[in-house]
Enzyme design. Structure first.
Site, mmCIF file in Angstrom:
data_model
loop_
_atom_site.group_PDB
_atom_site.id
_atom_site.type_symbol
_atom_site.label_atom_id
_atom_site.label_comp_id
_atom_site.label_asym_id
_atom_site.label_seq_id
_atom_site.Cartn_x
_atom_site.Cartn_y
_atom_site.Cartn_z
ATOM 1 C CG PHE A 246 -8.343 -8.057 -2.422
ATOM 2 C CD1 PHE A 246 -7.431 -7.520 -1.519
ATOM 3 C CD2 PHE A 246 -9.137 -9.114 -2.001
ATOM 4 C CE1 PHE A 246 -7.308 -8.040 -0.238
ATOM 5 C CE2 PHE A 246 -9.025 -9.628 -0.725
ATOM 6 C CZ PHE A 246 -8.109 -9.096 0.166
ATOM 7 C CB ILE A 610 3.818 5.228 8.970
ATOM 8 C CG1 ILE A 610 4.837 4.771 7.926
ATOM 9 C CG2 ILE A 610 2.859 4.101 9.340
ATOM 10 C CD1 ILE A 610 4.255 4.469 6.557
ATOM 11 C CE LYS A 614 -0.996 -2.172 18.072
ATOM 12 N NZ LYS A 614 -1.925 -2.663 19.120
ATOM 13 C CB THR A 615 -4.047 -0.150 9.965
ATOM 14 O OG1 THR A 615 -3.671 1.230 9.945
ATOM 15 C CG2 THR A 615 -5.042 -0.387 11.087
ATOM 16 C CD GLN A 619 -3.566 -1.840 3.235
ATOM 17 O OE1 GLN A 619 -4.135 -2.918 3.103
ATOM 18 N NE2 GLN A 619 -3.657 -0.895 2.319
ATOM 19 C CE LYS A 682 5.358 9.217 -1.209
ATOM 20 N NZ LYS A 682 6.457 9.437 -2.192
ATOM 21 N N GLY A 683 0.019 6.568 -0.430
ATOM 22 C CA GLY A 683 -0.601 5.252 -0.417
ATOM 23 C C GLY A 683 0.409 4.122 -0.351
ATOM 24 C CD GLU A 686 -3.521 -0.648 -5.324
ATOM 25 O OE1 GLU A 686 -3.444 -1.846 -5.652
ATOM 26 O OE2 GLU A 686 -4.599 -0.116 -4.988
#
Length: 719
Positions: A246, A610, A614-615, A619, A682-683, A686
């Site tokens: 983290f 996406i 699943k992951t 997140q 994209k991320g 956060e």
């Protein structure tokens, strides 16, 4: 393949439903974390921390410890080998600035409570721990200051932290409808399940191997090489599995340097594992931050101005700065925005990045203030956000590479049952509990860095991907496997992903929600180029998804490989790239006891395509759980008399447990970003957290009519 090599291939399944490729290894214990390796001749180190918070060591008695059974060495500032990269020439004509990161065992100074004063190395952990209890130090104690001042806004500006204004300064003050409020968050700690650990092993005087908990093996290699004046290629860093970080493993900390020093001194491998109390002082934290927001709007809800001031704590010896005011600059279309960020030095350890760094802190204040403004205006919070929806980046006017946040609002509102929300607070009582609904949004830069990937197709039809990225838990290997399988038209169980090894092709640290966009982009490009190589062997008229093993056999080749370096192209830099989120919460508050129950959470991410459903869900759910902790329970408590944390353990530092976690629904807009990479991904790591604490705080207000501006929201603040 042996799991300690982190060479993992997928369990056969359909690509859409692919489970974590490392899941079986983790739940069966086959996955080896940094503390679990056993090089020949291993020894064990334990740190001894100071019992004061500020001053110098007067005396330190290590004789009893040195005589204890199994002890090989006791290291203090009096006998420690020097770290070559820590020595610098004095410049008498230049004023002393802050010294920077702790140079462990370099001098007698004590800069915070539990500052390491000694390290015991023994042939077993138990013997090292016992001998550490025999080290006795006395101190020249000085008055310490661990409490933020009453007027924290009078801190100093960090480097590059000047006041900024877009439009007219403090324009909110002239708005028809306005408010000004202060908000605080306490110190919060990463507390991953896996403790920070390192094993250091020297081979001669100039070659070093470490097994380390790190979010970036190559960055760690570079920092260690610099500290010990070694060539990069002579430092091997391994971090095959990481049990959560983290942000706490984004840099080399003093305990890592200490273990390497110790291994040099005893000429044997040294393992050093921090204790849980050490995790509160040795590897950073989210800093206490005070914020003041002035916000004004027209009667119909159009924002006139926002002024966002913030000040966070740092240490006396090193400046740490983050961006809590950044979200106020760009989340909404506001013509006049003033921001000012400062830091205040205290006798504590240095903070560091923690999930949603800066933005999670800032979003709590911004999204709480906007919610307060919505009640003043008598405008629904969603409608108020849509009135001020930014269609281009307010900071620089660039078009967004993609933005569907308005769709996310609609999706989340429907799923949470927003129509059941009462416009007046404390107006919804059900079965003896006050019911409330709240929302909070967030944004974070969608970054794509530079990465290299080697793709090797073997004669057995297995694809091996190699890159030096670490995986701290989000399922990086799974996502990369899916990208490769889709591009090459093969089953995921035909893909092997190798990572966590500094000798592999270049990859950035895992942080800032950039891994899938960056490394995934390189995986895609490598597979595309590899496919083109095969097409050249096949010639015209061949299948788009050939039998790769047969092609190699027909051409008498044992394998075919490519190595590709990939990054964001110049075209992409014409756009503002952001990921977006909105969190909706339903809470129940007991009117007599003040107990808060989070009854339902809906999180919607606008983060491009996406790749790994699943992951990705994991997140978002993990971020929501972190936001529950941030809102309702997490707080580092210092006894100011001694400068010491009194809840430096998982019994007293409260984090959400299963009983605290409600039904959490993770939803995705799932529309590709056409600019960031070929997958359109994209991320999201956060944004899973950013805005969540405000959503809960706003729901608590809606249920009770009591506005809590100082986290965490505990029952005593509601009764």
């Amino acid at each position: 393949m042996m799991m300690e090599e982190a060479t993992i291939s997928a369990i056969p399944t359909s690509a859409e439903g692919l489970s974590r490729i490392d899941g079986r290894a983790k739940v069966t214990g086959a996955a080896k974390y940094s503390a679990e390796y056993k090089p020949d001749g291993m020894t064990y180190a334990v740190l001894v921390g100071s019992t004061i918070t500020k001053g110098t060591i007067a005396t330190i008695d290590i004789k009893a410890a040195e005589k204890a059974p199994g002890v090989l060495a006791v290291v203090t500032y009096l006998n420690s080998p020097k770290v070559p990269g820590h020595q610098k020439a004095k410049n008498p004509g230049k004023p002393e600035a802050k010294s920077g990161p702790i140079k462990i065992f370099d001098d007698s100074k004590i800069l915070y409570n539990n500052h390491p004063v000694a390290m015991v190395i023994a042939d077993t952990f138990e013997r090292a721990q016992y001998a550490a209890s025999l080290v006795k130090a006395t101190y020249n104690k000085e008055a310490h200051d661990t409490h933020p001042p009453e007027d924290i806004s009078k801190g100093k500006e960090p480097w590059g932290g000047k006041e900024t204004t877009r439009g007219t300064k403090d324009a909110w003050q002239n708005a028809p409808v306005k408010l000004e409020q202060e908000y605080t968050i306490p110190n919060e700690f990463h507390n991953p399940m896996e403790l920070h650990a390192i094993i250091a092993k020297w081979d001669g005087d100039d070659k070093l191997t470490v097994w380390d908990k790190t979010q970036g093996v190559q960055a760690t290699r570079g920092d260690i090489a610099k500290a010990f004046k070694l060539k990069n290629e002579n430092v091997q860093v391994n971090s095959k599995f990481v049990g959560g970080a983290f942000g706490s493993a984004l840099q080399v900390w003093p305990h890592e340097i200490a273990a390497i020093l110790g291994a040099k001194l005893v000429n044997r491998p040294v393992k050093l594992v921090l204790s849980r109390p050490d995790m509160f002082t040795a590897v950073g934290y989210r800093p206490y931050t005070w914020q003041k927001i002035g916000m004004g709007a027209t009667a119909d809800g159009k924002l006139v101005g926002i002024t966002h001031q913030a000040a966070g704590q740092t240490s006396s010896y090193e400046d740490f700065a983050e961006g809590p005011v950044n979200t106020s600059k760009g989340l909404y279309a506001c013509p006049n925005v003033t921001t000012h960020y400062k830091i205040v030095s205290l006798d504590v350890g240095t903070p560091t990045w923690m999930r949603g760094p800066g933005e999670a802190t800032g979003a709590f204040a911004l999204e709480s203030a906007l919610d307060e403004l919505s009640y003043k205006l008598k405008i629904d919070p969603i409608k108020l956000r849509l009135i001020n929806y930014a269609k281009v980046d307010p900071e620089d006017g660039k078009p967004y590479s993609s933005k569907y946040l308005d769709e996310a609002y609609e999706m989340g509102a429907k799923q949470i049952g927003w129509d059941n929300r009462k416009a007046e607070p404390a107006a919804n009582l059900h079965n003896g509990w006050l019911v409330g609904y709240g929302m909070g949004g967030g944004m974070f830069g969608a970054y794509r860095d530079k990465a290299s990937v080697k793709a090797i197709m073997g004669a057995n039809g297995m694809l091996t991907l190699q890159t030096a990225v670490s995986d701290i838990g989000p399922g990086t290997g799974t996502a990369m496997t899916l990208i490769a399988a889709k591009e090459l038209g093969i089953s995921p169980d035909k893909v092997i992903f190798e990572m966590g090894d500094s000798s592999l092709p270049e990859a950035p640290m895992q942080g800032g929600s950039a891994t899938t966009a960056t490394v995934g982009g390189a995986v895609y490009d490598a597979c595309r180029d590899l496919k083109q190589k095969f097409q050249k062997l096949i010639g015209n008229g061949g299948s788009d998804n050939p039998d790769y093993a047969k092609v190699l056999k027909d051409n008498n080749l044992p394998s075919l490989d490519v190595t590709v370096q990939s990054s964001l192209g110049s075209e992409g830099r014409k756009y503002s790239m952001q990921s977006w989120s909105v969190h909706f919460t339903k809470v129940l508050v007991h009117p007599t006891t003040g107990v808060v129950k989070v009854d339902k959470v809906v999180c919607v991410a606008d983060s491009g395509s996406i790749v790994s459903p699943k992951t990705a869900r994991s997140q978002i759910v993990g971020g929501a759980i972190g936001g529950i902790g941030m809102a309702l329970m997490e707080e580092g408590v210092i006894d100011q008399r001694y400068g010491r944390y009194v809840n430096n353990n998982l019994a007293d530092y409260h984090v959400p447990v299963n009983a605290d976690i409600p039904q959490i629904e993770a939803m995705f807009v799932n529309k590709p970003d056409p600019q960031i990479n070929a997958m359109g991904a994209k991320g999201m790591g956060e944004i899973a957290l950013i805005g969540m604490s405000a959503a809960i705080a706003n729901a608590v207000y809606n249920s009770t009519g009591k506005r809590v501006r100082d986290l965490p929201i505990t029952p005593d603040k509601l009764i």
